[in-house]
Design an enzyme around this catalytic site. Sequence first.
Site, PDB file in Angstrom:
ATOM      1  N   GLU A 271      16.573  32.821  -6.206  1.00  0.00           N
ATOM      2  CA  GLU A 271      16.641  34.169  -6.385  1.00  0.00           C
ATOM      3  C   GLU A 271      17.317  35.379  -7.656  1.00  0.00           C
ATOM      4  O   GLU A 271      17.733  36.297  -7.592  1.00  0.00           O
ATOM      5  CB  GLU A 271      18.664  33.766  -5.810  1.00  0.00           C
ATOM      6  CG  GLU A 271      18.076  33.319  -5.341  1.00  0.00           C
ATOM      7  CD  GLU A 271      18.093  34.329  -3.009  1.00  0.00           C
ATOM      8  OE1 GLU A 271      18.878  35.325  -3.234  1.00  0.00           O
ATOM      9  OE2 GLU A 271      17.138  34.135  -2.018  1.00  0.00           O
TER      10      GLU A 271
ATOM     11  N   TYR B  42      23.977  34.847   3.296  1.00  0.00           N
ATOM     12  CA  TYR B  42      24.115  35.615   4.221  1.00  0.00           C
ATOM     13  C   TYR B  42      22.770  36.376   4.443  1.00  0.00           C
ATOM     14  O   TYR B  42      22.619  38.022   5.433  1.00  0.00           O
ATOM     15  CB  TYR B  42      24.860  37.287   3.245  1.00  0.00           C
ATOM     16  CG  TYR B  42      25.088  36.945   2.244  1.00  0.00           C
ATOM     17  CD1 TYR B  42      23.573  38.178   1.556  1.00  0.00           C
ATOM     18  CD2 TYR B  42      24.705  36.785   0.836  1.00  0.00           C
ATOM     19  CE1 TYR B  42      23.188  38.514   0.285  1.00  0.00           C
ATOM     20  CE2 TYR B  42      24.144  37.400  -0.717  1.00  0.00           C
ATOM     21  CZ  TYR B  42      23.913  38.169  -0.448  1.00  0.00           C
ATOM     22  OH  TYR B  42      22.829  38.477  -1.594  1.00  0.00           O
ATOM     23  N   GLY B  43      21.383  35.831   3.890  1.00  0.00           N
ATOM     24  CA  GLY B  43      20.053  36.358   4.385  1.00  0.00           C
ATOM     25  C   GLY B  43      19.257  36.080   4.342  1.00  0.00           C
ATOM     26  O   GLY B  43      19.295  34.439   5.444  1.00  0.00           O
TER      27      GLY B  43
END
Length: 241
Positions: free
Chosen positions: A152, A76-77
């Site tokens: 992440e 989503y990024g």
Amino acid sequence: MTVDAFIHLPNLRERVTPPEKSLLRLTPEMFAMWEGRARAAGLPASWRLPDEVIEESRRALLGEHRSGDDLWIYSYGSLMWDPGFHFSEVRLADAEGYQRRFTLKIDLGRGSLENPALMLSLEPQAGRCRGLAFRMAANAVHAESAILWRREMLRGGYAPAMVPMTTPQGPITALAFLSDRAHPSYVGELPLSETAAIIASGKGILGTNREYLAQLATQLRALGIDDPYVAELYRQIVESA
């Protein structure tokens, strides 16, 4: 015959950084390079989680992943333009009950102690978040997910989870990095003007927070994804320049 990974989104082909060209593909060698930069910048040894803690969190979620099954990764990024891992298919994907929001305040990457930045997280909110889902081939899941996890979960800022999603080609369950409200970096959703002001000034060894927002807004527009939150932030940033 090898199936084209971009068969559903051919226009995305030139908009995604190949893994072999990604500076965020955190193989042990690339990770060592970033480690050196972090130490040269004066960060203490505790600037990131120990390797064994990062790997433990990965195995806690994926340790039972069946060797014959592919794994979907939701983005989503920045993973939408620079996933940093090898994939065999990409689709548009909707995560129901979530929205992308800048809720993590960081002093690393696109931020620093002098100029902190805000990074995206996936927040439980009404509506849906449209992003991309990348499919990791079964025979590469553990090697590739370990590379992704270093990126992440470097500081443990997310809560990884398997989330049901819808795609134009059918339902899937994908790994998503959700917000971790218990993490020290979590600041929640700030007023839009305050969010824009922090993004406008944030900068670090990976570049500026403003550049990140511009890349995000550009990629969403190219994919035909309407996100009023991102669009308004980008408008405020452009007008303040």
